[in-house]
Design an enzyme around this catalytic site. Sequence first.
Site, PDB file in Angstrom:
ATOM      1  N   HIS A 106      -6.293 -31.305  -4.200  1.00 34.83           N
ATOM      2  CA  HIS A 106      -7.221 -30.573  -5.062  1.00 34.83           C
ATOM      3  C   HIS A 106      -6.586 -29.298  -5.602  1.00 34.83           C
ATOM      4  O   HIS A 106      -5.625 -28.760  -5.038  1.00 34.83           O
ATOM      5  CB  HIS A 106      -8.491 -30.215  -4.279  1.00 34.83           C
ATOM      6  CG  HIS A 106      -8.218 -29.312  -3.092  1.00 34.83           C
ATOM      7  ND1 HIS A 106      -8.048 -27.947  -3.205  1.00 34.83           N
ATOM      8  CD2 HIS A 106      -8.073 -29.598  -1.782  1.00 34.83           C
ATOM      9  CE1 HIS A 106      -7.818 -27.421  -2.024  1.00 34.83           C
ATOM     10  NE2 HIS A 106      -7.820 -28.405  -1.130  1.00 34.83           N
TER      11      HIS A 106
ATOM     12  N   GLU B  77     -11.117 -32.977   4.364  1.00 32.62           N
ATOM     13  CA  GLU B  77     -10.227 -31.990   4.966  1.00 32.62           C
ATOM     14  C   GLU B  77     -10.321 -32.073   6.490  1.00 32.62           C
ATOM     15  O   GLU B  77     -11.319 -32.546   7.043  1.00 32.62           O
ATOM     16  CB  GLU B  77     -10.636 -30.587   4.486  1.00 32.62           C
ATOM     17  CG  GLU B  77      -9.902 -29.421   5.124  1.00 32.62           C
ATOM     18  CD  GLU B  77      -8.444 -29.364   4.751  1.00 32.62           C
ATOM     19  OE1 GLU B  77      -7.681 -30.191   5.327  1.00 32.62           O
ATOM     20  OE2 GLU B  77      -8.055 -28.509   3.937  1.00 32.62           O
TER      21      GLU B  77
END
Length: 218
Positions: free
Chosen positions: A12, A92
């Site tokens: 990202h 994550e």
Amino acid sequence: MARPRRIVLIRHGESEGNVDDTVYERVPDHALALTERGLKQAQEAGARLRGDFRDERVSAYVSPYRRTHETFTALGLDPSLVRVREEPRLREQDWGNWQDPADVRRQKSRRDAYGHFFYRFAQGESGADVYDRVGAFLESLWRSFESADHPPNVLLVTHGLTMRLFCMRWLHWSVAEFESLSNPDNGSIHSLVLGTDGKYHLDRPFEKWCTPESYGVC
């Protein structure tokens, strides 16, 4: 079985947490947004991907975090060519819930000494835990290749540690090899490309901060 020609992994763009770690006291990790710089990084990555994919179909999997969804949107891929799914197993590494920045810094320092693969955050996951769920996703992904009309491209919009662990699992790297790798930059792209030998090869290596042979002393 229709194996894709390429499996593309992208980290990202820069998020609020990448520039201010005190934000974790106020905003859940999964709700952090991209910064203006992160949005630009995603747009630049999108221009590259559109050139690679051209008019080919893409099967995309996106981590459920806000910053990964915003990254995927900013890529600007043609929605008529992309099948997108949210994939929680690509999230994550969990560090816990509301976070005390000073405590997180202490734990990150301990993780650097202990090893990123085995160190477990006090209220979260170890790298090994992420490896296990990435492995479970990989099994699901491989089963999807059984479809005769599977798209020739796979795109994973995820996080730096998850990217490295996905490649570790796919390419059968050792723990020492994983530990030698630096985290990719925000907006960075790495691809597993199907070669003429029938195997997938990483298009470019991850940067290293030490050699696998010196793992434990570097």
